[in-house]
Design a protein around this motif. Sequence first.
Motif, PDB file in Angstrom:
ATOM      1  N   GLN A 135      43.429   0.651  -8.245  1.00  0.00           N
ATOM      2  CA  GLN A 135      44.555   0.185  -7.415  1.00  0.00           C
ATOM      3  C   GLN A 135      44.352   0.409  -5.914  1.00  0.00           C
ATOM      4  N   LEU A 136      43.150   0.781  -5.529  1.00  0.00           N
ATOM      5  CA  LEU A 136      42.965   1.224  -4.139  1.00  0.00           C
ATOM      6  C   LEU A 136      43.346   0.147  -3.115  1.00  0.00           C
ATOM      7  N   LYS A 137      43.021  -1.095  -3.427  1.00  0.00           N
ATOM      8  CA  LYS A 137      43.335  -2.177  -2.490  1.00  0.00           C
ATOM      9  C   LYS A 137      44.855  -2.282  -2.317  1.00  0.00           C
ATOM     10  N   GLU A 138      45.571  -2.237  -3.423  1.00  0.00           N
ATOM     11  CA  GLU A 138      47.035  -2.352  -3.364  1.00  0.00           C
ATOM     12  C   GLU A 138      47.647  -1.144  -2.632  1.00  0.00           C
ATOM     13  N   VAL A 139      47.082   0.036  -2.877  1.00  0.00           N
ATOM     14  CA  VAL A 139      47.597   1.236  -2.195  1.00  0.00           C
ATOM     15  C   VAL A 139      47.334   1.129  -0.689  1.00  0.00           C
ATOM     16  N   PHE A 140      46.172   0.598  -0.344  1.00  0.00           N
ATOM     17  CA  PHE A 140      45.828   0.389   1.063  1.00  0.00           C
ATOM     18  C   PHE A 140      46.820  -0.584   1.717  1.00  0.00           C
ATOM     19  N   GLU A 141      47.149  -1.650   0.994  1.00  0.00           N
ATOM     20  CA  GLU A 141      48.115  -2.641   1.506  1.00  0.00           C
ATOM     21  C   GLU A 141      49.508  -2.014   1.665  1.00  0.00           C
ATOM     22  N   LEU A 142      49.819  -1.120   0.733  1.00  0.00           N
ATOM     23  CA  LEU A 142      51.099  -0.424   0.794  1.00  0.00           C
ATOM     24  C   LEU A 142      51.204   0.368   2.106  1.00  0.00           C
ATOM     25  N   GLY A 143      50.098   0.990   2.488  1.00  0.00           N
ATOM     26  CA  GLY A 143      50.060   1.748   3.744  1.00  0.00           C
ATOM     27  C   GLY A 143      50.354   0.848   4.937  1.00  0.00           C
ATOM     28  N   LYS A 144      49.805  -0.352   4.899  1.00  0.00           N
ATOM     29  CA  LYS A 144      50.058  -1.302   5.998  1.00  0.00           C
ATOM     30  C   LYS A 144      51.526  -1.727   5.993  1.00  0.00           C
ATOM     31  N   TYR A 145      52.051  -1.959   4.794  1.00  0.00           N
ATOM     32  CA  TYR A 145      53.456  -2.353   4.665  1.00  0.00           C
ATOM     33  C   TYR A 145      54.376  -1.266   5.241  1.00  0.00           C
ATOM     34  N   PHE A 146      54.016  -0.014   4.963  1.00  0.00           N
ATOM     35  CA  PHE A 146      54.828   1.108   5.457  1.00  0.00           C
ATOM     36  C   PHE A 146      54.657   1.321   6.964  1.00  0.00           C
ATOM     37  N   GLY A 147      53.683   0.687   7.560  1.00  0.00           N
ATOM     38  CA  GLY A 147      53.422   0.896   8.987  1.00  0.00           C
ATOM     39  C   GLY A 147      52.869   2.287   9.257  1.00  0.00           C
ATOM     40  N   ALA A 148      52.044   2.775   8.337  1.00  0.00           N
ATOM     41  CA  ALA A 148      51.477   4.122   8.506  1.00  0.00           C
ATOM     42  C   ALA A 148      50.560   4.175   9.728  1.00  0.00           C
ATOM     43  N   GLU A 149      50.698   5.246  10.516  1.00  0.00           N
ATOM     44  CA  GLU A 149      49.827   5.425  11.690  1.00  0.00           C
ATOM     45  C   GLU A 149      48.384   5.617  11.248  1.00  0.00           C
ATOM     46  N   ALA A 150      48.229   6.286  10.109  1.00  0.00           N
ATOM     47  CA  ALA A 150      46.892   6.541   9.567  1.00  0.00           C
ATOM     48  C   ALA A 150      47.014   6.554   8.049  1.00  0.00           C
ATOM     49  N   HIS A 151      45.950   6.163   7.390  1.00  0.00           N
ATOM     50  CA  HIS A 151      45.939   6.235   5.926  1.00  0.00           C
ATOM     51  C   HIS A 151      44.569   6.768   5.514  1.00  0.00           C
ATOM     52  N   GLN A 152      44.560   8.047   5.117  1.00  0.00           N
ATOM     53  CA  GLN A 152      43.286   8.678   4.754  1.00  0.00           C
ATOM     54  C   GLN A 152      43.064   8.556   3.253  1.00  0.00           C
ATOM     55  N   PHE A 153      41.846   8.184   2.896  1.00  0.00           N
ATOM     56  CA  PHE A 153      41.450   8.159   1.483  1.00  0.00           C
ATOM     57  C   PHE A 153      40.373   9.221   1.288  1.00  0.00           C
ATOM     58  N   THR A 154      40.449   9.940   0.200  1.00  0.00           N
ATOM     59  CA  THR A 154      39.354  10.861  -0.117  1.00  0.00           C
ATOM     60  C   THR A 154      39.133  10.910  -1.611  1.00  0.00           C
ATOM     61  N   GLU A 155      37.873  10.959  -1.982  1.00  0.00           N
ATOM     62  CA  GLU A 155      37.555  11.102  -3.402  1.00  0.00           C
ATOM     63  C   GLU A 155      37.242  12.568  -3.709  1.00  0.00           C
ATOM     64  N   GLU A 156      37.286  13.408  -2.656  1.00  0.00           N
ATOM     65  CA  GLU A 156      37.016  14.838  -2.830  1.00  0.00           C
ATOM     66  C   GLU A 156      38.297  15.518  -3.296  1.00  0.00           C
ATOM     67  N   ILE A 157      38.281  16.047  -4.477  1.00  0.00           N
ATOM     68  CA  ILE A 157      39.463  16.745  -4.972  1.00  0.00           C
ATOM     69  C   ILE A 157      39.258  18.238  -4.737  1.00  0.00           C
ATOM     70  N   THR A 158      40.169  18.793  -3.960  1.00  0.00           N
ATOM     71  CA  THR A 158      40.029  20.194  -3.566  1.00  0.00           C
ATOM     72  C   THR A 158      40.027  21.113  -4.791  1.00  0.00           C
ATOM     73  N   THR A 159      39.097  22.042  -4.785  1.00  0.00           N
ATOM     74  CA  THR A 159      39.010  23.025  -5.870  1.00  0.00           C
ATOM     75  C   THR A 159      40.261  23.891  -5.882  1.00  0.00           C
ATOM     76  N   ARG A 160      40.770  24.197  -7.060  1.00  0.00           N
ATOM     77  CA  ARG A 160      41.955  25.051  -7.114  1.00  0.00           C
ATOM     78  C   ARG A 160      41.666  26.406  -6.494  1.00  0.00           C
ATOM     79  N   ILE A 161      42.693  26.984  -5.891  1.00  0.00           N
ATOM     80  CA  ILE A 161      42.460  28.213  -5.127  1.00  0.00           C
ATOM     81  C   ILE A 161      42.103  29.396  -6.015  1.00  0.00           C
ATOM     82  N   ASP A 162      42.318  29.267  -7.317  1.00  0.00           N
ATOM     83  CA  ASP A 162      41.884  30.351  -8.207  1.00  0.00           C
ATOM     84  C   ASP A 162      40.431  30.150  -8.643  1.00  0.00           C
ATOM     85  N   GLY A 163      39.794  29.097  -8.085  1.00  0.00           N
ATOM     86  CA  GLY A 163      38.371  28.878  -8.342  1.00  0.00           C
ATOM     87  C   GLY A 163      38.097  28.008  -9.554  1.00  0.00           C
TER      88      GLY A 163
END
Lengths: 355, 86
Positions: free
Chosen positions: A178-206
């Motif tokens: 759905q990335l294209k649609e989510v990207f379009e949603l950001g434009k519709y919302f008038g977002a100043e910035a729309h960051q995409f990341t595929e890096e999922i942060t490791t939980r703080i308990d490791g």
Amino acid sequence: MSVLLDSIYAKVEALRVPLHILLELTQACNENCIHCYIKGAKDRLSFSKDKKELSLGRIIGLLDELQREGALNLTLSGGEAILRNDFFEIAKAARQRNFALALFSNGQLIDKENADRLKEIMPVCVYFSVYGKDASTHDRITRLEGSFKKLFSAIELLRQRGVKIGLKTVVMKENFTQLKEVFELGKYFGAEAHQFTEEITTRIDGTCPGPCQIDGCSLYDYYKGDIPQPREYIEELKKEEALRKPLCAAAASGACISAYGDVYPCAELRVPLGNVKYASFADIWRKEEGFLEEFLETREYGDLPECRQCDLISFCRRCPGRAFYETGDWRGCYEHARERALLSKRINEELAFRR
Amino acid sequence: MEIHRKQDIPWRKIEENALVVNPKTSLIYPLNPVASRIWELLDGQNNLGRITGIILKEYDIDKDTFNKDMESFILQLEEAGLIEKK
């Protein structure tokens, strides 16, 4: 603004001005996202003895200390920061101290009243996470029915009041198509910035970020795709240039302070430098010994023994926090970074062939 | 004419330099020492003539060049919405 401008970022790093601060006000959250790195987890190395969130009084004092140290960009985060009863007092105090204030929120508590209060404070931006093109995907990821609808409403309320919004999307198995649609949603919302990341942060308990991370094939498609922007060919650095490539600026010009007062180089590298319940921020920040001393001396890829032997530096975006969790050594090479660098190199070679 | 920096503009002094944030664009303007001093002096206590006098006293710079730079700087601050005129 040309004639009297100057480049002072080298000075900021040399002086170790903590220009960017991420302040986690609470670990509590009213959503329960499948990939969350913080909710219900304990920082493995925390110095906090009582496991209590910082009090309002300590946070106000901390804002004074951060202002004195030169901190400028302050991001209030969580959990969900607005869950704290004193959130607006903290945000107001931050603005009174001339921080460029940003907020990470899930939008669930932003009704008309809170939107008005946010307008009064006028942060430079309120960032929301949007995970899907519709309620079905977004709510499945947040595990909170109705969360997409409320997020939509929060964005509208802030937009009507002229508060700037930004969006963040974590790319995962559940929303990959759905990335294209989510990207379009950001434009519709008038977002100043729309960051995409595929890096999922490791939980703080490791523990591992979980099964939502996209697999190698999807990663290849994502890297090769054009969301958020088309990938361009990059000239591979010569070895000597590659060795001088800078590592991240964590602990040099930025820090993360947890809800329990631990000061970390960043939100991902959770090796505590100290705890503001027991010492001032300046004392912690300026005590350059042990881990911190070693970390600050390691500023370029060439400072890392394994990187010196590697031919992927041009494409590598290693994170010391991720390395720490995967290998126990923030200096080490780790599978996740290597896989991504290899893919980037392969795609770059394909782009070169097409030129 | 009285000019002063807006109260709610995020900014910090880093030694003799300053970083000023434009809240409309989130852009950060890194100011050189002279511009930083001007920014500091735009506190509502000084008019432009007085600021010019202070700068020329504190820095060894050519008056005509400074006047041009100052005019351009104030215009840019105004366009960026960082200052108010009374």
